[in-house]
Write a protein that holds these residues in place. Structure first.
Motif, PDB file in Angstrom:
ATOM      1  N   ILE A 172     -25.212  27.275  65.100  1.00  0.00           N
ATOM      2  CA  ILE A 172     -23.916  27.929  65.269  1.00  0.00           C
ATOM      3  C   ILE A 172     -24.190  29.292  65.013  1.00  0.00           C
ATOM      4  CG2 ILE A 172     -21.568  28.162  64.704  1.00  0.00           C
ATOM      5  CD1 ILE A 172     -21.490  25.033  64.144  1.00  0.00           C
ATOM      6  N   LEU A 173     -23.470  30.134  65.916  1.00  0.00           N
ATOM      7  CA  LEU A 173     -23.557  31.555  65.462  1.00  0.00           C
ATOM      8  C   LEU A 173     -22.152  31.846  65.580  1.00  0.00           C
ATOM      9  CD1 LEU A 173     -25.177  34.280  65.367  1.00  0.00           C
ATOM     10  CD2 LEU A 173     -25.006  34.636  67.666  1.00  0.00           C
ATOM     11  N   ILE A 174     -21.533  32.476  64.165  1.00  0.00           N
ATOM     12  CA  ILE A 174     -20.250  33.014  64.322  1.00  0.00           C
ATOM     13  C   ILE A 174     -20.294  34.526  64.474  1.00  0.00           C
ATOM     14  CG2 ILE A 174     -18.294  33.470  62.686  1.00  0.00           C
ATOM     15  CD1 ILE A 174     -19.371  30.810  61.075  1.00  0.00           C
ATOM     16  N   LEU A 175     -19.657  34.757  65.487  1.00  0.00           N
ATOM     17  CA  LEU A 175     -19.739  36.093  66.187  1.00  0.00           C
ATOM     18  C   LEU A 175     -18.654  36.965  65.713  1.00  0.00           C
ATOM     19  CD1 LEU A 175     -20.478  35.308  70.030  1.00  0.00           C
ATOM     20  CD2 LEU A 175     -21.873  36.776  68.393  1.00  0.00           C
ATOM     21  N   GLY A 176     -17.405  36.142  65.263  1.00  0.00           N
ATOM     22  CA  GLY A 176     -16.254  36.990  64.628  1.00  0.00           C
ATOM     23  C   GLY A 176     -15.559  38.101  65.590  1.00  0.00           C
ATOM     24  N   ASP A 177     -15.661  39.342  65.307  1.00  0.00           N
ATOM     25  CA  ASP A 177     -15.060  40.226  66.032  1.00  0.00           C
ATOM     26  C   ASP A 177     -16.043  41.093  66.683  1.00  0.00           C
ATOM     27  OD1 ASP A 177     -12.304  39.486  65.314  1.00  0.00           O
ATOM     28  OD2 ASP A 177     -11.968  41.434  64.406  1.00  0.00           O
ATOM     29  N   ALA A 178     -17.270  40.628  66.311  1.00  0.00           N
ATOM     30  CA  ALA A 178     -18.546  41.342  67.096  1.00  0.00           C
ATOM     31  C   ALA A 178     -18.627  41.571  68.695  1.00  0.00           C
ATOM     32  CB  ALA A 178     -19.817  41.029  66.441  1.00  0.00           C
ATOM     33  N   CYS A 179     -18.166  40.181  69.155  1.00  0.00           N
ATOM     34  CA  CYS A 179     -18.501  40.118  70.732  1.00  0.00           C
ATOM     35  C   CYS A 179     -17.470  38.978  70.880  1.00  0.00           C
ATOM     36  CB  CYS A 179     -19.865  39.743  70.601  1.00  0.00           C
ATOM     37  SG  CYS A 179     -20.506  39.347  72.423  1.00  0.00           S
ATOM     38  N   ASN A 180     -16.523  39.125  71.774  1.00  0.00           N
ATOM     39  CA  ASN A 180     -15.654  38.202  72.026  1.00  0.00           C
ATOM     40  C   ASN A 180     -14.868  38.402  73.303  1.00  0.00           C
ATOM     41  OD1 ASN A 180     -13.481  39.980  71.233  1.00  0.00           O
ATOM     42  ND2 ASN A 180     -13.503  39.402  69.145  1.00  0.00           N
ATOM     43  N   ASN A 181     -13.688  37.601  73.567  1.00  0.00           N
ATOM     44  CA  ASN A 181     -12.726  37.862  74.798  1.00  0.00           C
ATOM     45  C   ASN A 181     -12.013  39.270  74.864  1.00  0.00           C
ATOM     46  OD1 ASN A 181     -14.057  35.346  76.134  1.00  0.00           O
ATOM     47  ND2 ASN A 181     -12.497  34.371  74.592  1.00  0.00           N
ATOM     48  N   ALA A 182     -12.104  40.042  73.663  1.00  0.00           N
ATOM     49  CA  ALA A 182     -11.294  41.071  73.600  1.00  0.00           C
ATOM     50  C   ALA A 182     -11.965  41.897  72.684  1.00  0.00           C
ATOM     51  CB  ALA A 182      -9.558  40.791  73.343  1.00  0.00           C
ATOM     52  N   THR A 183     -13.181  42.430  72.855  1.00  0.00           N
ATOM     53  CA  THR A 183     -13.807  43.080  71.747  1.00  0.00           C
ATOM     54  C   THR A 183     -13.474  44.728  71.832  1.00  0.00           C
ATOM     55  OG1 THR A 183     -15.726  41.944  72.469  1.00  0.00           O
ATOM     56  CG2 THR A 183     -16.277  43.761  71.049  1.00  0.00           C
ATOM     57  N   PHE A 184     -12.933  44.837  70.679  1.00  0.00           N
ATOM     58  CA  PHE A 184     -12.111  46.245  70.418  1.00  0.00           C
ATOM     59  C   PHE A 184     -13.259  47.227  70.098  1.00  0.00           C
ATOM     60  CE2 PHE A 184      -7.432  45.640  68.905  1.00  0.00           C
ATOM     61  CZ  PHE A 184      -7.322  44.651  69.969  1.00  0.00           C
ATOM     62  N   LEU A 185     -13.361  48.181  71.295  1.00  0.00           N
ATOM     63  CA  LEU A 185     -14.419  49.271  70.981  1.00  0.00           C
ATOM     64  C   LEU A 185     -13.933  50.449  71.432  1.00  0.00           C
ATOM     65  CD1 LEU A 185     -17.451  48.472  70.468  1.00  0.00           C
ATOM     66  CD2 LEU A 185     -17.837  49.062  72.890  1.00  0.00           C
ATOM     67  N   PHE A 186     -12.576  50.886  70.721  1.00  0.00           N
ATOM     68  CA  PHE A 186     -11.831  51.945  71.057  1.00  0.00           C
ATOM     69  C   PHE A 186     -11.603  52.957  69.825  1.00  0.00           C
ATOM     70  CE2 PHE A 186      -8.875  48.773  71.158  1.00  0.00           C
ATOM     71  CZ  PHE A 186      -7.945  49.472  70.359  1.00  0.00           C
ATOM     72  N   ASP A 187     -11.687  52.466  68.578  1.00  0.00           N
ATOM     73  CA  ASP A 187     -11.014  53.479  67.661  1.00  0.00           C
ATOM     74  C   ASP A 187     -12.364  54.387  67.007  1.00  0.00           C
ATOM     75  OD1 ASP A 187     -12.870  52.307  65.611  1.00  0.00           O
ATOM     76  OD2 ASP A 187     -10.887  51.027  65.096  1.00  0.00           O
ATOM     77  N   LYS A 188     -11.810  55.031  66.191  1.00  0.00           N
ATOM     78  CA  LYS A 188     -12.762  56.256  65.743  1.00  0.00           C
ATOM     79  C   LYS A 188     -13.936  55.956  64.987  1.00  0.00           C
ATOM     80  CE  LYS A 188     -10.267  57.015  61.215  1.00  0.00           C
ATOM     81  NZ  LYS A 188      -9.624  57.739  60.317  1.00  0.00           N
ATOM     82  N   ASN A 189     -13.824  54.479  64.696  1.00  0.00           N
ATOM     83  CA  ASN A 189     -15.268  53.921  63.865  1.00  0.00           C
ATOM     84  C   ASN A 189     -15.979  53.072  65.035  1.00  0.00           C
ATOM     85  OD1 ASN A 189     -14.343  54.701  61.203  1.00  0.00           O
ATOM     86  ND2 ASN A 189     -12.742  53.389  61.519  1.00  0.00           N
TER      87      ASN A 189
END
Length: 289
Positions: A172-189
């Protein structure tokens, strides 16, 4: 106050802990130790809930430093007279953690997630901000719990210090927020789409054949083992300027959803994986010699 958390068995050795606001943590139980992945918003007496599920010594790993994943960490420091736990987070996310840990920020997050309605009794349980010294969670770390282990791998993108967790005995690989159905990739960080794509390809190659399924940390536990490949394809779509570009507003930040989806972030084309991105953060910046 009703429990802010509920437990759902993943299998005999792994339990998902799900919050009112939809965050999912994972408790991995070995014969000698237990390990908790993520700590939610720092409210609802998470440690008491975890201790109902295990009496073993506990280690805490944080997938990244965001408000909905790391803010319960002070509850495990031993300041309340309970045994102190080892708490790990990639040090690249330290400033992110410190910038989000005020009670005001955390209450605002919960209210936004629950339509402005604070559950009865929850407000009194918010942890005050506390000094934290995290052990550095590094790529390639391994935690042996007795008969089962957790390995950690860096997958920067969502934040610079985002990590994924492999449980090799269960594949099992727990991806968390790293790669999902709504990966947030827009803030300053966040990293650019191009940098993120490179990191996805690297992790897919490194872990090829070592997992049969993947798990997320919001709303849905199980997704397919092809999630990483699917999100790589979404990156390609963005970089080719072929994305659907549905406008998206999150707490005052403007961004675009790459693939049309419903309110639950299920893609309308039936595909899996998605990215919410900024048009200013698509390509890597050229480095001037």
């Amino acid at each position: 106050m009703a429990d802010f958390y509920r437990a759902e068995k993943v299998n005999d050795r792994i339990t998902a802990i799900i919050s009112f606001t939809g965050e999912i943590m994972y408790l991995v139980n070995g014969s000698e130790r237990s390990l908790l992945i993520d700590t939610c918003v720092g409210a609802g007496n998470l440690r008491d809930f975890v201790e109902r599920l295990t009496e073993k010594p506990l280690t805490v790993l944080l997938t990244h430093g965001h408000i909905d994943h790391a803010m319960g960490a002070p509850e495990f420091t031993g300041n309340d007279g309970k045994p102190e736990c080892e708490i790990y987070m990639n040090h690249a996310d330290t400033e992110i953690y410190l910038g989000m840990n005020s009670i005001e920020n955390r209450k605002g997050y919960v209210l936004a997630g629950l339509g402005g309605q604070m559950p009865e009794g929850l407000e009194e349980t918010f942890l005050p901000p506390a000094p934290m010294t995290f052990k550095d969670l590094k790529d390639g770390d391994r935690f042996d719990l007795g008969g089962i282990s957790v390995e950690t791998y860096a997958l920067p993108g969502h934040t610079p210090g985002t990590m994924v967790m492999l449980i090799p005995e269960e594949k099992i690989l727990i991806l968390g927020d790293a790669c999902n159905n709504a990966t947030f990739l827009f803030d300053k960080n966040s990293l650019t789409v191009e940098e993120y794509r490179e990191n996805l390809i690297q992790i897919q190659n490194r872990l090829e054949g070592r997992f049969d399924t993947t798990c997320l940390c919001h709303h849905v536990i199980w997704v397919s083992k092809d999630m990483i490949r699917s999100v790589i394809e979404v990156c390609d779509t963005i970089m080719k300027d072929q994305a659907d570009d549905v406008p998206f507003n999150f707490m005052g930040q403007q961004a675009f959803v790459a693939k049309k989806a419903n309110e639950y972030f299920n893609r309308l084309d039936g595909g899996e994986g998605n990215i919410i991105y900024s048009k200013e953060k698509i390509r890597k910046k050229e480095v001037t010699p």
